[in-house]
Design a protein around this motif. Sequence first.
Motif, PDB file in Angstrom:
ATOM      1  N   VAL A  71      -0.002   3.868  16.926  1.00 61.41           N
ATOM      2  CA  VAL A  71       1.056   3.119  17.578  1.00 61.41           C
ATOM      3  C   VAL A  71       1.357   3.806  18.900  1.00 61.41           C
ATOM      4  O   VAL A  71       1.793   4.953  18.919  1.00 61.41           O
ATOM      5  CB  VAL A  71       2.339   3.053  16.722  1.00 61.41           C
ATOM      6  CG1 VAL A  71       3.435   2.313  17.482  1.00 61.41           C
ATOM      7  CG2 VAL A  71       2.065   2.378  15.400  1.00 61.41           C
ATOM      8  N   GLY A  72       1.086   3.104  20.008  1.00 59.96           N
ATOM      9  CA  GLY A  72       1.254   3.742  21.306  1.00 59.96           C
ATOM     10  C   GLY A  72       0.301   4.917  21.420  1.00 59.96           C
ATOM     11  O   GLY A  72      -0.883   4.799  21.171  1.00 59.96           O
ATOM     12  N   GLY A  73       0.819   6.086  21.712  1.00 58.20           N
ATOM     13  CA  GLY A  73      -0.025   7.277  21.812  1.00 58.20           C
ATOM     14  C   GLY A  73      -0.018   8.124  20.561  1.00 58.20           C
ATOM     15  O   GLY A  73      -0.638   9.188  20.523  1.00 58.20           O
ATOM     16  N   ALA A  74       0.656   7.669  19.519  1.00 59.31           N
ATOM     17  CA  ALA A  74       0.760   8.438  18.276  1.00 59.31           C
ATOM     18  C   ALA A  74      -0.285   7.963  17.275  1.00 59.31           C
ATOM     19  O   ALA A  74      -0.477   6.766  17.084  1.00 59.31           O
ATOM     20  CB  ALA A  74       2.151   8.306  17.679  1.00 59.31           C
ATOM     21  N   THR A  75      -0.960   8.926  16.630  1.00 62.37           N
ATOM     22  CA  THR A  75      -2.015   8.609  15.677  1.00 62.37           C
ATOM     23  C   THR A  75      -1.839   9.422  14.396  1.00 62.37           C
ATOM     24  O   THR A  75      -1.522  10.609  14.452  1.00 62.37           O
ATOM     25  CB  THR A  75      -3.404   8.899  16.274  1.00 62.37           C
ATOM     26  OG1 THR A  75      -3.606   8.074  17.418  1.00 62.37           O
ATOM     27  CG2 THR A  75      -4.506   8.614  15.269  1.00 62.37           C
ATOM     28  N   VAL A  76      -2.057   8.780  13.268  1.00 63.68           N
ATOM     29  CA  VAL A  76      -1.993   9.434  11.960  1.00 63.68           C
ATOM     30  C   VAL A  76      -3.310   9.184  11.248  1.00 63.68           C
ATOM     31  O   VAL A  76      -3.762   8.034  11.153  1.00 63.68           O
ATOM     32  CB  VAL A  76      -0.829   8.886  11.105  1.00 63.68           C
ATOM     33  CG1 VAL A  76      -0.855   9.504   9.712  1.00 63.68           C
ATOM     34  CG2 VAL A  76       0.507   9.155  11.788  1.00 63.68           C
ATOM     35  N   THR A  77      -3.947  10.237  10.763  1.00 65.62           N
ATOM     36  CA  THR A  77      -5.215  10.124  10.044  1.00 65.62           C
ATOM     37  C   THR A  77      -4.997  10.409   8.564  1.00 65.62           C
ATOM     38  O   THR A  77      -4.287  11.355   8.206  1.00 65.62           O
ATOM     39  CB  THR A  77      -6.263  11.094  10.617  1.00 65.62           C
ATOM     40  OG1 THR A  77      -6.449  10.803  12.012  1.00 65.62           O
ATOM     41  CG2 THR A  77      -7.595  10.960   9.892  1.00 65.62           C
ATOM     42  N   LEU A  78      -5.617   9.585   7.710  1.00 65.52           N
ATOM     43  CA  LEU A  78      -5.464   9.732   6.267  1.00 65.52           C
ATOM     44  C   LEU A  78      -6.819   9.635   5.589  1.00 65.52           C
ATOM     45  O   LEU A  78      -7.772   9.107   6.153  1.00 65.52           O
ATOM     46  CB  LEU A  78      -4.576   8.614   5.697  1.00 65.52           C
ATOM     47  CG  LEU A  78      -3.231   8.313   6.312  1.00 65.52           C
ATOM     48  CD1 LEU A  78      -3.372   7.222   7.358  1.00 65.52           C
ATOM     49  CD2 LEU A  78      -2.256   7.859   5.234  1.00 65.52           C
ATOM     50  N   THR A  79      -6.885  10.118   4.363  1.00 67.73           N
ATOM     51  CA  THR A  79      -8.047   9.858   3.530  1.00 67.73           C
ATOM     52  C   THR A  79      -7.915   8.427   3.001  1.00 67.73           C
ATOM     53  O   THR A  79      -6.808   7.866   2.976  1.00 67.73           O
ATOM     54  CB  THR A  79      -8.118  10.819   2.342  1.00 67.73           C
ATOM     55  OG1 THR A  79      -7.019  10.549   1.454  1.00 67.73           O
ATOM     56  CG2 THR A  79      -8.062  12.283   2.806  1.00 67.73           C
ATOM     57  N   PRO A  80      -9.010   7.811   2.558  1.00 67.58           N
ATOM     58  CA  PRO A  80      -8.896   6.477   1.971  1.00 67.58           C
ATOM     59  C   PRO A  80      -7.930   6.418   0.792  1.00 67.58           C
ATOM     60  O   PRO A  80      -7.222   5.419   0.614  1.00 67.58           O
ATOM     61  CB  PRO A  80     -10.333   6.168   1.545  1.00 67.58           C
ATOM     62  CG  PRO A  80     -11.183   6.909   2.525  1.00 67.58           C
ATOM     63  CD  PRO A  80     -10.433   8.205   2.741  1.00 67.58           C
ATOM     64  N   ASP A  88     -16.747  11.233   8.474  1.00 63.86           N
ATOM     65  CA  ASP A  88     -16.159  11.346   7.147  1.00 63.86           C
ATOM     66  C   ASP A  88     -15.334  10.098   6.846  1.00 63.86           C
ATOM     67  O   ASP A  88     -14.734   9.492   7.737  1.00 63.86           O
ATOM     68  CB  ASP A  88     -15.240  12.568   7.077  1.00 63.86           C
ATOM     69  CG  ASP A  88     -16.013  13.873   7.107  1.00 63.86           C
ATOM     70  OD1 ASP A  88     -17.225  13.849   6.803  1.00 63.86           O
ATOM     71  OD2 ASP A  88     -15.408  14.905   7.443  1.00 63.86           O
ATOM     72  N   ASP A  89     -15.314   9.705   5.575  1.00 69.30           N
ATOM     73  CA  ASP A  89     -14.474   8.579   5.172  1.00 69.30           C
ATOM     74  C   ASP A  89     -13.034   8.869   5.582  1.00 69.30           C
ATOM     75  O   ASP A  89     -12.482   9.941   5.253  1.00 69.30           O
ATOM     76  CB  ASP A  89     -14.538   8.387   3.658  1.00 69.30           C
ATOM     77  CG  ASP A  89     -15.901   7.899   3.188  1.00 69.30           C
ATOM     78  OD1 ASP A  89     -16.760   7.622   4.046  1.00 69.30           O
ATOM     79  OD2 ASP A  89     -16.102   7.800   1.962  1.00 69.30           O
ATOM     80  N   GLN A  90     -12.416   7.945   6.260  1.00 66.87           N
ATOM     81  CA  GLN A  90     -11.043   8.155   6.699  1.00 66.87           C
ATOM     82  C   GLN A  90     -10.410   6.849   7.160  1.00 66.87           C
ATOM     83  O   GLN A  90     -11.083   5.847   7.370  1.00 66.87           O
ATOM     84  CB  GLN A  90     -10.975   9.177   7.841  1.00 66.87           C
ATOM     85  CG  GLN A  90     -11.701   8.761   9.109  1.00 66.87           C
ATOM     86  CD  GLN A  90     -11.564   9.813  10.210  1.00 66.87           C
ATOM     87  OE1 GLN A  90     -10.652   9.738  11.024  1.00 66.87           O
ATOM     88  NE2 GLN A  90     -12.474  10.792  10.200  1.00 66.87           N
ATOM     89  N   CYS A  91      -9.098   6.891   7.322  1.00 66.82           N
ATOM     90  CA  CYS A  91      -8.336   5.778   7.880  1.00 66.82           C
ATOM     91  C   CYS A  91      -7.445   6.333   8.988  1.00 66.82           C
ATOM     92  O   CYS A  91      -7.104   7.514   8.994  1.00 66.82           O
ATOM     93  CB  CYS A  91      -7.482   5.109   6.807  1.00 66.82           C
ATOM     94  SG  CYS A  91      -8.437   4.340   5.480  1.00 66.82           S
ATOM     95  N   ARG A  92      -7.082   5.444   9.918  1.00 72.68           N
ATOM     96  CA  ARG A  92      -6.276   5.898  11.044  1.00 72.68           C
ATOM     97  C   ARG A  92      -5.287   4.814  11.450  1.00 72.68           C
ATOM     98  O   ARG A  92      -5.639   3.649  11.589  1.00 72.68           O
ATOM     99  CB  ARG A  92      -7.169   6.253  12.228  1.00 72.68           C
ATOM    100  CG  ARG A  92      -6.440   6.931  13.387  1.00 72.68           C
ATOM    101  CD  ARG A  92      -7.427   7.424  14.422  1.00 72.68           C
ATOM    102  NE  ARG A  92      -8.297   8.462  13.864  1.00 72.68           N
ATOM    103  CZ  ARG A  92      -9.374   8.935  14.483  1.00 72.68           C
ATOM    104  NH1 ARG A  92      -9.744   8.428  15.652  1.00 72.68           N
ATOM    105  NH2 ARG A  92     -10.091   9.893  13.914  1.00 72.68           N
TER     106      ARG A  92
END
Length: 281
Positions: free
Chosen positions: A48-57, A41-45
């Motif tokens: 930083v270190g072990g932390a991840t944030v996923t967003l829509t475009p 799916d279209d997405q952005c990520r």
Amino acid sequence: MRPNWPRLIVVLVAVVALASGAVWAGALLWSNATKQPLPMDDQCRASVGGATVTLTPVQAENAAVISSVALARELPSRAVTIALATAYQESGIRNLDYGHADSVGLFQQRPSKGWGTVKQIMDPYYSAGKFYDALVRVKNWRTRDVNDVAQAVQRSAHPDAYRKHVSKAEVLSSVLTGQSPGGFSCTVGTPGRADAADLAALLGKSLKSRAEVSTSGTKVVVAAGSEGLAWAAANLAIAHVGEFSISRVSVGAGDWVHDPHTLAAWTGIGGGRSVTIAVTP
């Protein structure tokens, strides 16, 4: 005879589930046969270190604008963290044309409370600017609790609502302001039109006097004042990959190539103040 609606609903759900399963199975067989990855799916990520944030475009574009407005004003990353935590709570980082009472936009600002007209507030650059105007007037905003500063700006009926978004906002802020090189990527299956001139205009509007932006054919070149600003410019471009059909972004020795099937990783991350952005002709 009256239909047995509960039973019909169960049957329909089962049929849909079977059909979905068949589609997934077919896609899996195709992937195994062609050795190609399954579409993502279209997405952005942001990582930083072990932390991840996923967003829509769309969220990524708005978050990048919020960051770039702060950068243009030479505000620190903490200001971006506060703004992003606020936008997460108020709109999910979406530019909403509706809200409680007459609230609209990324920060759900109200025309009746003096934030501007609806048309003005619906411009992400304007609304972010107005947020920062109010933020810098909050006493000790640089050191006070992020939630409390956001509440001092927004005066929400839910004064502790921003706290749950702080960790995500910190990750996004660190990446989008260039403090964490190589931590951002997007994938868009069907990018829009390629337009180097429009991309250059967007970067110029966002970075203002802190960087020189020029075009050369299908490439945009950014000469930034610092390595951190170079990475911020690169990530601002990547956040708009779908809009401008961006194919490649380079920062010094660092290189990112858009993959429409998966989230591409940065390679050869190194220092540099020059950013080259290529669009697909």
